[in-house]
Design an enzyme around this catalytic site. Structure first.
Site, PDB file in Angstrom:
ATOM      1  N   LYS A  64       0.849  -1.187   0.000  1.00 28.10           N
ATOM      2  CA  LYS A  64       0.000   0.000   0.000  1.00 28.10           C
ATOM      3  C   LYS A  64       0.879   1.229   0.000  1.00 28.10           C
ATOM      4  O   LYS A  64       1.849   1.301   0.756  1.00 28.10           O
ATOM      5  CB  LYS A  64      -0.872   0.006   1.265  1.00 28.10           C
ATOM      6  CG  LYS A  64      -1.891   1.126   1.299  1.00 28.10           C
ATOM      7  CD  LYS A  64      -3.134   0.726   0.554  1.00 28.10           C
ATOM      8  CE  LYS A  64      -4.139   1.866   0.493  1.00 28.10           C
ATOM      9  NZ  LYS A  64      -3.727   2.947  -0.414  1.00 28.10           N
ATOM     10  N   LYS A  88       5.183   2.083   8.633  1.00 28.81           N
ATOM     11  CA  LYS A  88       3.985   2.811   9.032  1.00 28.81           C
ATOM     12  C   LYS A  88       2.757   1.904   9.104  1.00 28.81           C
ATOM     13  O   LYS A  88       1.981   1.976  10.059  1.00 28.81           O
ATOM     14  CB  LYS A  88       3.729   3.947   8.046  1.00 28.81           C
ATOM     15  CG  LYS A  88       2.611   4.886   8.430  1.00 28.81           C
ATOM     16  CD  LYS A  88       2.268   5.846   7.309  1.00 28.81           C
ATOM     17  CE  LYS A  88       3.475   6.611   6.838  1.00 28.81           C
ATOM     18  NZ  LYS A  88       3.134   7.565   5.757  1.00 28.81           N
ATOM     19  N   LYS A 100       5.342   2.443  -2.758  1.00 25.17           N
ATOM     20  CA  LYS A 100       5.277   3.858  -3.127  1.00 25.17           C
ATOM     21  C   LYS A 100       5.491   3.967  -4.627  1.00 25.17           C
ATOM     22  O   LYS A 100       6.130   3.109  -5.245  1.00 25.17           O
ATOM     23  CB  LYS A 100       6.345   4.672  -2.388  1.00 25.17           C
ATOM     24  CG  LYS A 100       5.925   6.109  -2.126  1.00 25.17           C
ATOM     25  CD  LYS A 100       4.874   6.182  -1.037  1.00 25.17           C
ATOM     26  CE  LYS A 100       4.561   7.623  -0.654  1.00 25.17           C
ATOM     27  NZ  LYS A 100       3.599   7.684   0.462  1.00 25.17           N
ATOM     28  N   THR A 184      -5.107  12.492   7.058  1.00 25.73           N
ATOM     29  CA  THR A 184      -3.723  12.612   7.523  1.00 25.73           C
ATOM     30  C   THR A 184      -3.602  13.684   8.597  1.00 25.73           C
ATOM     31  O   THR A 184      -2.994  13.465   9.656  1.00 25.73           O
ATOM     32  CB  THR A 184      -2.783  12.923   6.351  1.00 25.73           C
ATOM     33  OG1 THR A 184      -2.915  11.905   5.346  1.00 25.73           O
ATOM     34  CG2 THR A 184      -1.338  12.976   6.811  1.00 25.73           C
ATOM     35  N   ASN A 215      -2.622  19.795   1.561  1.00 22.51           N
ATOM     36  CA  ASN A 215      -3.810  19.134   2.095  1.00 22.51           C
ATOM     37  C   ASN A 215      -3.645  18.752   3.566  1.00 22.51           C
ATOM     38  O   ASN A 215      -4.476  19.082   4.405  1.00 22.51           O
ATOM     39  CB  ASN A 215      -4.127  17.884   1.271  1.00 22.51           C
ATOM     40  CG  ASN A 215      -5.332  17.146   1.803  1.00 22.51           C
ATOM     41  OD1 ASN A 215      -6.461  17.626   1.714  1.00 22.51           O
ATOM     42  ND2 ASN A 215      -5.101  15.974   2.382  1.00 22.51           N
ATOM     43  N   SER A 352      -7.420   5.080   4.242  1.00 24.05           N
ATOM     44  CA  SER A 352      -7.328   4.354   2.966  1.00 24.05           C
ATOM     45  C   SER A 352      -7.684   2.880   3.179  1.00 24.05           C
ATOM     46  O   SER A 352      -8.345   2.261   2.340  1.00 24.05           O
ATOM     47  CB  SER A 352      -5.915   4.477   2.380  1.00 24.05           C
ATOM     48  OG  SER A 352      -5.779   5.660   1.625  1.00 24.05           O
TER      49      SER A 352
END
Length: 425
Positions: A64, A88, A100, A184, A215, A352
């Site tokens: 992810k 994470k 990523k 986030t 954001n 997510s």
């Protein structure tokens, strides 16, 4: 950058014992892919962009991780980010590994149609290694819900069926999740508030400066202000504004959206009046004497060159890797506490995960349910890490890595290791 990222592990292995095979597995990514992405530009010319996807480790589940568009994107950076995503996801207790992706591009130089063609081209280039049970992308720097919607649509064209769980961070009308846009920043605020509770802070008198007004930085600043914190400074790539009595975050956001500039203003509808404030450089914002400095911009913002100048008592990392290992040592020696990125910015990947679960089940939650579930996970994992820091007498970052690596090591060991080949005594 990847070697710097791996330096974090050295301190972890001083406190917990893991099998040599775990260290070997986590020292290299499982898969790294580089692809050329041809795009027909608006003027009819053909331009070739370079895209990357790194799937670091999938021991705990499908990989992810976001996709970023930036001129500095390269394989080393994407590898580092995929490593951090691996840790994470483990820190948050999610059934994911880390990945990523990115494209080397300045999206500000492209039209909307060119960005759409580029985004769809990325999916065509990497479709063979993506999948809702294999690798699930999401937004990152300079990508957003609209781009994720284009990517999800392109994947459905290739697969010839709707697979909403292939990508998260999508628009709501394309099976996105409530609460994903602010996740986030919201998750980071939960971590900070739990730390503040344990420290006995007076929230109303806690001052905050936020570097980065994208954001994550905007939503954190907005929610922190609503929670009672005094956000006195924010910055973007062009500079910073500061007001000692506290900024009105929503008005600043409205003004920036209309003018592309930061200003401390009071807006009534479409009319904005400038109020008294100071303008600062990004460097000056980092050196402000505040209770909490929030790093929500880019990597390596605090290094050994400026770490001594940092006066904030607590640093909150919303960006990935904003503090170098050398700067970490300097800050720790000064007694500065750092709430690390692998904990603080995990709210995005957590929601997510919620979106992925909703997509696969076909049952969707309202915003309150998403926030409630995010609150529970962020506060639970934050308290585990804060307790580990006390137990091992170490930094919060090392405690977070101890927590994540312990989960990864358990999963790697339980899949089988060299001990199975030793004859019983």
């Amino acid at each position: 950058m990847f070697e710097i990222a791996k330096q974090r592990l050295g301190e972890v292995f001083k406190h917990i014992e893991v099998d040599e095979e775990v260290i070997n597995r986590l020292s290299v990514p499982k898969r790294s892919i580089k692809a050329s992405i041809p795009v027909r530009m608006d003027d009819g010319s053909l331009q070739i962009f370079t895209g990357y996807r790194v799937q670091y480790d999938d021991t705990r589940g499908p990989t992810k991780g976001g996709i970023r568009y930036h001129p500095r994107v390269n394989l080393d950076e994407v590898t580092s980010l995929s490593f951090w995503m691996t840790v994470k996801c483990a820190v948050a207790g999610l059934p994911f590994g880390g990945a990523k992706g990115g494209i080397t591009v300045n999206p500000k130089e492209l039209s909307q149609l060119e960005i759409e063609r580029l985004s769809r081209g990325y999916i065509r280039a990497f479709a063979d290694v993506l999948g809702e049970t294999r690798d699930i992308p999401a937004p990152d720097m300079y990508t957003n819900a609209t781009i994720m919607g284009w990517m999800a649509d392109e994947y459905s064209v290739i697969a010839r069926r709707q697979i909403p769980g292939i990508i998260t961070g999508k628009p709501l009308h394309l099976n996105g999740s409530e609460g994903r846009t602010q996740a986030t920043g919201q998750g980071a605020l939960f971590c900070l508030s739990e730390y503040a509770r344990r420290q006995g802070w007076d929230i109303q008198n806690t001052t905050i400066a936020v570097q980065g007004f994208g954001n994550a930085g905007y939503h954190f600043a907005r929610l922190a202000q609503q929670a009672g914190y005094r956000v006195i400074a924010v910055s973007d790539s062009k500079g910073a504004v500061c007001t000692a009595s506290g900024l009105n975050i929503d008005d600043i956001k409205q003004f920036k959206d209309e003018t592309s500039e930061l200003n401390s203003v009071y807006c009534d509808g479409s009319v904005c009046n400038v109020i008294e404030h100071e303008t600062l450089t990004n460097e000056e914002l980092l050196e402000m004497d505040v209770d909490v400095l929030v790093l929500a911009a880019m990597e390596n913002q605090i290094t050994q060159e400026n770490a001594d100048k940092i006066r904030a008592k607590t640093l909150l990392e919303i960006a990935n890797g904003p503090i170098s290992p050398q700067a970490d040592e300097i800050l720790q020696a000064k007694g500065t506490q750092v709430i690390p990125d692998v904990l603080a910015n995990s709210g995005g990947v957590t929601v997510s995960y919620f979106e992925w679960v909703q997509n696969r089940s076909g049952f969707y939650w309202d915003a309150d349910e998403v926030e409630r579930r995010l609150d529970k996970i962020m506060r639970r994992e934050a308290n585990v890490i804060y307790d580990l820091a006390i137990r091992y007498q170490t930094s919060l970052r090392t405690a977070a890595y101890i927590h994540g690596i312990d989960r990864l090591a358990g999963a790697i060991d339980q899949r089988g290791n060299h001990k199975l080949f030793k004859k019983p005594i």
